[in-house]
Design a protein around this motif. Structure first.
Motif, PDB file in Angstrom:
ATOM      1  N   ASP A  93       0.845  -1.196   0.000  1.00  0.00           N
ATOM      2  CA  ASP A  93       0.000   0.000   0.000  1.00  0.00           C
ATOM      3  C   ASP A  93       0.875   1.238   0.000  1.00  0.00           C
ATOM      4  N   ASP A  94       0.220   2.395  -0.149  1.00  0.00           N
ATOM      5  CA  ASP A  94       0.949   3.658  -0.265  1.00  0.00           C
ATOM      6  C   ASP A  94       1.438   4.234   1.060  1.00  0.00           C
ATOM      7  N   ASP A  95       0.935   3.728   2.205  1.00  0.00           N
ATOM      8  CA  ASP A  95       1.282   4.354   3.479  1.00  0.00           C
ATOM      9  C   ASP A  95       2.450   3.678   4.184  1.00  0.00           C
ATOM     10  N   ALA A  96       3.051   2.676   3.561  1.00  0.00           N
ATOM     11  CA  ALA A  96       4.131   1.931   4.196  1.00  0.00           C
ATOM     12  C   ALA A  96       5.490   2.442   3.743  1.00  0.00           C
ATOM     13  N   VAL A  97       6.522   2.056   4.490  1.00  0.00           N
ATOM     14  CA  VAL A  97       7.897   2.369   4.101  1.00  0.00           C
ATOM     15  C   VAL A  97       8.778   1.173   4.442  1.00  0.00           C
ATOM     16  N   PRO A  98       9.364   0.510   3.447  1.00  0.00           N
ATOM     17  CA  PRO A  98      10.301  -0.575   3.746  1.00  0.00           C
ATOM     18  C   PRO A  98      11.644  -0.013   4.200  1.00  0.00           C
ATOM     19  N   GLU A  99      12.302  -0.725   5.095  1.00  0.00           N
ATOM     20  CA  GLU A  99      13.675  -0.369   5.425  1.00  0.00           C
ATOM     21  C   GLU A  99      14.541  -0.547   4.173  1.00  0.00           C
ATOM     22  N   PRO A 100      15.644   0.182   4.061  1.00  0.00           N
ATOM     23  CA  PRO A 100      16.437   0.131   2.824  1.00  0.00           C
ATOM     24  C   PRO A 100      16.895  -1.271   2.421  1.00  0.00           C
ATOM     25  N   ASP A 101      17.135  -2.146   3.403  1.00  0.00           N
ATOM     26  CA  ASP A 101      17.613  -3.493   3.088  1.00  0.00           C
ATOM     27  C   ASP A 101      16.503  -4.531   3.098  1.00  0.00           C
ATOM     28  N   CYS A 102      15.244  -4.102   3.172  1.00  0.00           N
ATOM     29  CA  CYS A 102      14.124  -5.028   3.309  1.00  0.00           C
ATOM     30  C   CYS A 102      14.066  -6.011   2.140  1.00  0.00           C
ATOM     31  N   LEU A 103      14.078  -5.503   0.930  1.00  0.00           N
ATOM     32  CA  LEU A 103      13.947  -6.376  -0.228  1.00  0.00           C
ATOM     33  C   LEU A 103      15.150  -7.294  -0.354  1.00  0.00           C
ATOM     34  N   ALA A 104      16.344  -6.779  -0.111  1.00  0.00           N
ATOM     35  CA  ALA A 104      17.543  -7.608  -0.212  1.00  0.00           C
ATOM     36  C   ALA A 104      17.461  -8.799   0.745  1.00  0.00           C
ATOM     37  N   LEU A 105      16.970  -8.576   1.947  1.00  0.00           N
ATOM     38  CA  LEU A 105      16.842  -9.655   2.921  1.00  0.00           C
ATOM     39  C   LEU A 105      15.783 -10.666   2.486  1.00  0.00           C
ATOM     40  N   LEU A 106      14.714 -10.193   1.892  1.00  0.00           N
ATOM     41  CA  LEU A 106      13.689 -11.112   1.389  1.00  0.00           C
ATOM     42  C   LEU A 106      14.237 -11.974   0.263  1.00  0.00           C
ATOM     43  N   LEU A 107      15.017 -11.364  -0.615  1.00  0.00           N
ATOM     44  CA  LEU A 107      15.532 -12.090  -1.771  1.00  0.00           C
ATOM     45  C   LEU A 107      16.600 -13.121  -1.392  1.00  0.00           C
ATOM     46  N   GLU A 108      17.098 -13.066  -0.169  1.00  0.00           N
ATOM     47  CA  GLU A 108      18.031 -14.083   0.302  1.00  0.00           C
ATOM     48  C   GLU A 108      17.339 -15.412   0.582  1.00  0.00           C
ATOM     49  N   ARG A 109      15.997 -15.437   0.450  1.00  0.00           N
ATOM     50  CA  ARG A 109      15.225 -16.649   0.723  1.00  0.00           C
ATOM     51  C   ARG A 109      14.555 -17.129  -0.569  1.00  0.00           C
ATOM     52  N   PRO A 110      15.330 -17.675  -1.509  1.00  0.00           N
ATOM     53  CA  PRO A 110      14.765 -18.057  -2.806  1.00  0.00           C
ATOM     54  C   PRO A 110      13.927 -19.335  -2.765  1.00  0.00           C
ATOM     55  N   ASP A 111      13.881 -20.005  -1.620  1.00  0.00           N
ATOM     56  CA  ASP A 111      13.142 -21.262  -1.514  1.00  0.00           C
ATOM     57  C   ASP A 111      11.698 -21.061  -1.061  1.00  0.00           C
ATOM     58  N   LEU A 112      11.192 -19.824  -1.163  1.00  0.00           N
ATOM     59  CA  LEU A 112       9.824 -19.510  -0.744  1.00  0.00           C
ATOM     60  C   LEU A 112       9.008 -19.038  -1.952  1.00  0.00           C
ATOM     61  N   ASP A 113       7.681 -19.127  -1.812  1.00  0.00           N
ATOM     62  CA  ASP A 113       6.772 -18.718  -2.885  1.00  0.00           C
ATOM     63  C   ASP A 113       5.999 -17.443  -2.564  1.00  0.00           C
ATOM     64  N   PHE A 114       5.720 -17.249  -1.274  1.00  0.00           N
ATOM     65  CA  PHE A 114       4.853 -16.146  -0.834  1.00  0.00           C
ATOM     66  C   PHE A 114       5.365 -15.735   0.534  1.00  0.00           C
ATOM     67  N   TRP A 115       6.146 -14.670   0.595  1.00  0.00           N
ATOM     68  CA  TRP A 115       6.838 -14.358   1.837  1.00  0.00           C
ATOM     69  C   TRP A 115       7.005 -12.848   1.980  1.00  0.00           C
ATOM     70  N   GLY A 116       7.178 -12.433   3.232  1.00  0.00           N
ATOM     71  CA  GLY A 116       7.222 -10.998   3.467  1.00  0.00           C
ATOM     72  C   GLY A 116       7.974 -10.646   4.730  1.00  0.00           C
ATOM     73  N   PRO A 117       8.044  -9.337   5.017  1.00  0.00           N
ATOM     74  CA  PRO A 117       8.800  -8.849   6.166  1.00  0.00           C
ATOM     75  C   PRO A 117       7.953  -8.833   7.435  1.00  0.00           C
ATOM     76  N   ALA A 118       8.600  -8.552   8.531  1.00  0.00           N
ATOM     77  CA  ALA A 118       7.881  -8.210   9.764  1.00  0.00           C
ATOM     78  C   ALA A 118       7.343  -6.795   9.596  1.00  0.00           C
ATOM     79  N   VAL A 119       6.045  -6.618   9.843  1.00  0.00           N
ATOM     80  CA  VAL A 119       5.402  -5.314   9.656  1.00  0.00           C
ATOM     81  C   VAL A 119       5.241  -4.676  11.024  1.00  0.00           C
ATOM     82  N   VAL A 120       6.011  -3.611  11.267  1.00  0.00           N
ATOM     83  CA  VAL A 120       6.010  -2.971  12.584  1.00  0.00           C
ATOM     84  C   VAL A 120       5.288  -1.634  12.516  1.00  0.00           C
ATOM     85  N   ALA A 121       4.824  -1.190  13.679  1.00  0.00           N
ATOM     86  CA  ALA A 121       4.103   0.075  13.765  1.00  0.00           C
ATOM     87  C   ALA A 121       5.065   1.240  13.562  1.00  0.00           C
TER      88      ALA A 121
END
Length: 303
Positions: A93-121
């Motif tokens: 959504d438009d109101d979120a902000v990923p940390e700068p390394d968020c996507l890089a950390l997700l992409l380190e897990r290539p053995d997943l199909d549907f995965w995401g970050p911890a969503v903090v307030a």
């Protein structure tokens, strides 16, 4: 591997500007596709002026003729990303902000199909924006420390907060399709998650990857003397969609006993926890409409 980010926006231009600034800093993103849900705050005009042809900024925009809600926006955006040959799609959504390394950390897990970050307030990074139920039990947690303690190899398997920085593979989308646009809001994310589960998708939250989101509404309001919670919202639009979509989801994926439990909670909550008997009648109308396949009733609550 081409990663395409999909952003759905509606009438939150300052937040959208903030998010796009961050996404343009993330080198792993090949393109950013922005779906504007017919905003009335100048978003469409700003997008056309700032990104007229995509160009070096890697941003492409599409303004819809009418507001289709998050469900319609993500259905449009995910279809668009597939047309642009995305291998992985990063949904938000438009109101979120990923940390700068968020996507890089997700992409380190290539053995997943549907995965995401911890969503903090956004207001307090030590707590979750959305409470989560840990796998293997009924425990619901609200703090990041509890998530970190429960993680195995940095993952919470089987748990993800859809459409909040979640990654989905092209292969999974080709198998299960896109979100149900007719759901509009509230419940479309759960339906897509349960559809992925039914298809045998490998699902997880990557605890080190962080996504911030404003904590809103009264998600997880305690009820029944603290034994359970209810997703109360002051918005009639959101509640109508939640009552309708949740009833349909539970029927389709969990069975009628779970529908009954949801209705017991709804009646209890609006009789005893937050007394609003009118909400019970609204909930019944919404649920009956959904069970009949009528997904138009929410329109009366649109501003």
């Amino acid at each position: 591997m081409q990663v395409v980010a999909v952003v759905v926006t509606f009438n939150r231009l300052p937040l959208l500007e903030r998010l796009l600034d961050r996404l343009l800093e993330v080198r792993e993103v090949a393109e950013v596709l922005v779906v504007d849900n017919a905003s009335t705050d100048g978003t469409g005009e700003w997008l056309r002026g700032r990104f007229p042809h995509g160009g070096p900024d890697r941003v492409r925009t599409r303004t819809l003729d009418s507001n289709t809600g998050g469900a319609g926006g993500f259905a449009t955006g995910l279809t668009w990303a597939m047309e642009r040959d995305a291998d992985r799609v990063w949904l938000m959504d438009d109101d979120a902000v990923p940390e700068p390394d968020c996507l890089a950390l997700l992409l380190e897990r290539p053995d997943l199909d549907f995965w995401g970050p911890a969503v903090v307030a956004e207001q307090d990074a030590s707590r979750l924006c959305f409470p989560i139920r840990l796998p293997g039990g009924t425990r619901v947690v609200h703090r990041m420390a509890e998530v970190e303690a429960a993680a195995r190899d940095g993952l919470i398997p089987g748990v993800v907060i859809p459409f909040n920085g979640v990654l989905v593979t092209r292969e999974l989308v080709e198998r299960i399709g896109v979100p149900r646009a007719e759901f509009f809001i509230w419940g479309d994310d759960v339906e897509y998650l349960w559809r992925a589960e039914r298809a045998g998708a490998r699902i997880a939250t990557v605890v080190e990857a962080i996504f911030t989101n404003p904590a809103t509404d009264d998600l997880g309001t305690p009820m029944m003397f603290g034994r359970t919670t209810y997703n109360h919202t002051p918005s009639d639009l959101k509640h109508y969609c939640m009552a309708r979509n949740n009833t349909v989801n539970l029927r389709d994926y969990r069975g009628w006993p779970f529908v009954l439990m949801f209705w017991v909670k709804t009646v209890w909550f609006y009789l005893f926890t937050r007394r609003r008997p009118g909400r019970i009648a609204m909930s019944a109308r919404a649920a009956w409409a959904g069970l009949r396949g009528d997904f138009t009733g929410h329109r009366k609550y649109l501003a």
